[in-house]
Write an enzyme that holds these catalytic residues in place. Structure first.
Site, mmCIF file in Angstrom:
data_model
loop_
_atom_site.group_PDB
_atom_site.id
_atom_site.type_symbol
_atom_site.label_atom_id
_atom_site.label_comp_id
_atom_site.label_asym_id
_atom_site.label_seq_id
_atom_site.Cartn_x
_atom_site.Cartn_y
_atom_site.Cartn_z
ATOM 1 N N SER A 62 0.861 -1.193 0.000
ATOM 2 C CA SER A 62 0.000 0.000 0.000
ATOM 3 C C SER A 62 0.889 1.232 0.000
ATOM 4 O O SER A 62 2.041 1.163 0.469
ATOM 5 C CB SER A 62 -0.871 0.008 1.259
ATOM 6 O OG SER A 62 -1.425 1.285 1.471
ATOM 7 N N TYR A 98 -0.996 -0.843 10.361
ATOM 8 C CA TYR A 98 -1.184 -1.121 8.931
ATOM 9 C C TYR A 98 0.040 -0.624 8.154
ATOM 10 O O TYR A 98 0.605 -1.342 7.329
ATOM 11 C CB TYR A 98 -2.469 -0.438 8.443
ATOM 12 C CG TYR A 98 -2.842 -0.736 7.008
ATOM 13 C CD1 TYR A 98 -3.513 -1.903 6.665
ATOM 14 C CD2 TYR A 98 -2.536 0.171 5.985
ATOM 15 C CE1 TYR A 98 -3.872 -2.166 5.346
ATOM 16 C CE2 TYR A 98 -2.890 -0.078 4.674
ATOM 17 C CZ TYR A 98 -3.559 -1.243 4.354
ATOM 18 O OH TYR A 98 -3.914 -1.496 3.047
HETATM 19 N N1 NAD Z 1 -8.944 -1.052 -0.809
HETATM 20 C C1 NAD Z 1 -7.975 -0.171 -0.815
HETATM 21 O O1 NAD Z 1 -8.186 1.047 -0.970
HETATM 22 C C2 NAD Z 1 -6.535 -0.632 -0.666
HETATM 23 C C3 NAD Z 1 -5.518 0.316 -0.790
HETATM 24 C C4 NAD Z 1 -4.196 -0.081 -0.668
HETATM 25 C C5 NAD Z 1 -3.896 -1.412 -0.451
HETATM 26 N N2 NAD Z 1 -4.902 -2.313 -0.314
HETATM 27 C C6 NAD Z 1 -4.517 -3.699 -0.092
HETATM 28 O O2 NAD Z 1 -5.192 -4.524 -1.013
HETATM 29 C C7 NAD Z 1 -5.365 -5.820 -0.460
HETATM 30 C C8 NAD Z 1 -6.819 -6.234 -0.570
HETATM 31 O O3 NAD Z 1 -7.552 -5.475 0.344
HETATM 32 P P1 NAD Z 1 -9.003 -4.963 0.130
HETATM 33 O O4 NAD Z 1 -9.015 -3.538 0.469
HETATM 34 O O5 NAD Z 1 -9.477 -5.414 -1.202
HETATM 35 O O6 NAD Z 1 -9.744 -5.675 1.354
HETATM 36 P P2 NAD Z 1 -10.698 -6.903 1.458
HETATM 37 O O7 NAD Z 1 -11.074 -7.019 2.893
HETATM 38 O O8 NAD Z 1 -11.782 -6.787 0.461
HETATM 39 O O9 NAD Z 1 -9.762 -8.148 1.044
HETATM 40 C C9 NAD Z 1 -8.996 -8.858 1.934
HETATM 41 C C10 NAD Z 1 -9.360 -10.328 1.844
HETATM 42 O O10 NAD Z 1 -8.459 -11.078 2.663
HETATM 43 C C11 NAD Z 1 -9.199 -12.107 3.293
HETATM 44 N N3 NAD Z 1 -8.479 -12.506 4.490
HETATM 45 C C12 NAD Z 1 -8.253 -11.777 5.608
HETATM 46 N N4 NAD Z 1 -7.548 -12.489 6.491
HETATM 47 C C13 NAD Z 1 -7.321 -13.714 5.931
HETATM 48 C C14 NAD Z 1 -6.639 -14.884 6.350
HETATM 49 N N5 NAD Z 1 -6.044 -14.940 7.549
HETATM 50 N N6 NAD Z 1 -6.596 -15.942 5.523
HETATM 51 C C15 NAD Z 1 -7.202 -15.903 4.314
HETATM 52 N N7 NAD Z 1 -7.869 -14.820 3.861
HETATM 53 C C16 NAD Z 1 -7.917 -13.735 4.652
HETATM 54 C C17 NAD Z 1 -10.549 -11.481 3.607
HETATM 55 O O11 NAD Z 1 -11.544 -12.463 3.816
HETATM 56 C C18 NAD Z 1 -10.792 -10.641 2.355
HETATM 57 O O12 NAD Z 1 -11.506 -11.365 1.368
HETATM 58 C C19 NAD Z 1 -4.863 -5.733 0.978
HETATM 59 O O13 NAD Z 1 -3.547 -6.202 1.057
HETATM 60 C C20 NAD Z 1 -4.918 -4.249 1.263
HETATM 61 O O14 NAD Z 1 -4.029 -3.871 2.283
HETATM 62 C C21 NAD Z 1 -6.211 -1.973 -0.414
#
Ligand code: NAD
Length: 263
Positions: free
Chosen positions: A148, A161
């Site tokens: 991120s 985070y």
């Molecule tokens: N959404 C944003 O704006 C954003 C921005 C920067 C980075 N990210 C990164 O993108 C990635 C996806 O995040 P997102 O925002 O789409 O969130 P999200 O919650 O939709 O996706 C995360 C997924 O991980 C799964 N998960 C959590 N713990 C787990 C475990 N122990 N074992 C297996 N599965 C597990 C959850 O069930 C979920 O489906 C993350 O690494 C997040 O940090 C997201």
């Protein structure tokens, strides 16, 4: 083995209605690229990702598993071997969010700190640790870790985070150095991305306003779509990025370079 295989963790579609997610978009894109995809997630919407891949003519399997548990990872690896014979790409996408995590270092509890690092860092470490032998056995491959921009910049009250994401970048560099040339590893650093999980509880009007407010900090004047992350992952997973190794690739529409300007 007729084609390549990728494991994508955190690859469930949005948990309430199967809407867009970053991991889901990555899994769908890699399937379009021709990979067999092993969809890993705690949530049952991983099955939805598989259905979408199969509807598009691709091959995928869902393994409901916790990437912090070594026994679960063993199951992921065994299923990958049994079904597809080998592994060529690992994409780590999982993240744990929780209101107790959104605190500064003085306020966050030790339990919340450790629980977040257990998923956001150790979940990446363990998946890499236990899949690297299979990647090597399969002739080498690629690892893409979803980090991120909070790895580089500090969002208020996102202490653990930010730390987890900076550590993921460092983990990526360590893998890149230790396992080249057989394995290349890179990190992708998104800014704000539209996903169903954070949007489910908002009305369309609230969503539009929320995204509009966030977009004020982005030169592109809009927020990112999950597919725009998936395209970059596809590039880093594949042969066209053959000399890119150990990098933290920022995909934020220019947010980090604009010095807090409001557009
Ligand atoms: N959404 C944003 O704006 C954003 C921005 C920067 C980075 N990210 C990164 O993108 C990635 C996806 O995040 P997102 O925002 O789409 O969130 P999200 O919650 O939709 O996706 C995360 C997924 O991980 C799964 N998960 C959590 N713990 C787990 C475990 N122990 N074992 C297996 N599965 C597990 C959850 O069930 C979920 O489906 C993350 O690494 C997040 O940090 C997201």
């Amino acid at each position: 083995m007729s084609k390549k295989t990728a494991i994508v963790t955190g690859a469930a579609m949005g948990y309430k209605d199967g809407g867009p997610s970053i991991g889901g978009a990555i899994a769908l894109r890699l399937a379009k690229d021709g990979y067999n995809v092993v969809v890993v997630d705690l949530g049952e919407m991983g099955q939805k990702t598989v259905e979408l891949i199969e509807a598009g003519g691709g091959h995928a399997v869902f393994i409901q598993a916790d990437v912090t548990k070594t026994a679960d990872i063993g199951r992921i690896i065994q299923t990958t071997k049994d079904m597809y014979g080998g592994l060529h790409c690992l994409v780590n996408t999982v993240a744990r969010y929780g209101s107790g995590m959104m605190k500064n270092v003085a306020e966050i509890s030790e339990e919340e700190w450790n629980a977040t690092l257990e998923v956001n860092l150790n979940g990446y470490f363990k998946m890499a640790k236990y899949t690297i032998p299979l990647l090597l056995e399969s002739g080498g491959g690629t690892i893409v870790n979803i980090s991120s921009i909070e790895s580089f910049v500090a969002l208020p009250n996102f202490s653990v985070y930010s730390v987890s994401k900076a550590a993921i970048d460092a983990l990526t560099r360590s893998i890149a150095v230790d396992f080249a040339p057989q394995i290349r590893a890179n990190a992708v650093l998104p800014g704000f991305v539209k996903i169903a999980n954070s949007e489910n509880n908002r009305s369309p009007e609230e969503l539009q306003k929320w995204h509009g407010d966030i977009a004020l900090g982005y030169p592109m004047k809009r927020v990112c779509e999950p597919d725009e992350i998936a395209h970059v992952v596809s590039f880093l997973a594949g042969a066209e990025s053959s000399y890119i190794n150990g990098q933290s690739i920022v995909v934020d529409g220019g947010r980090m370079i604009c010095d807090g300007h409001v557009f």
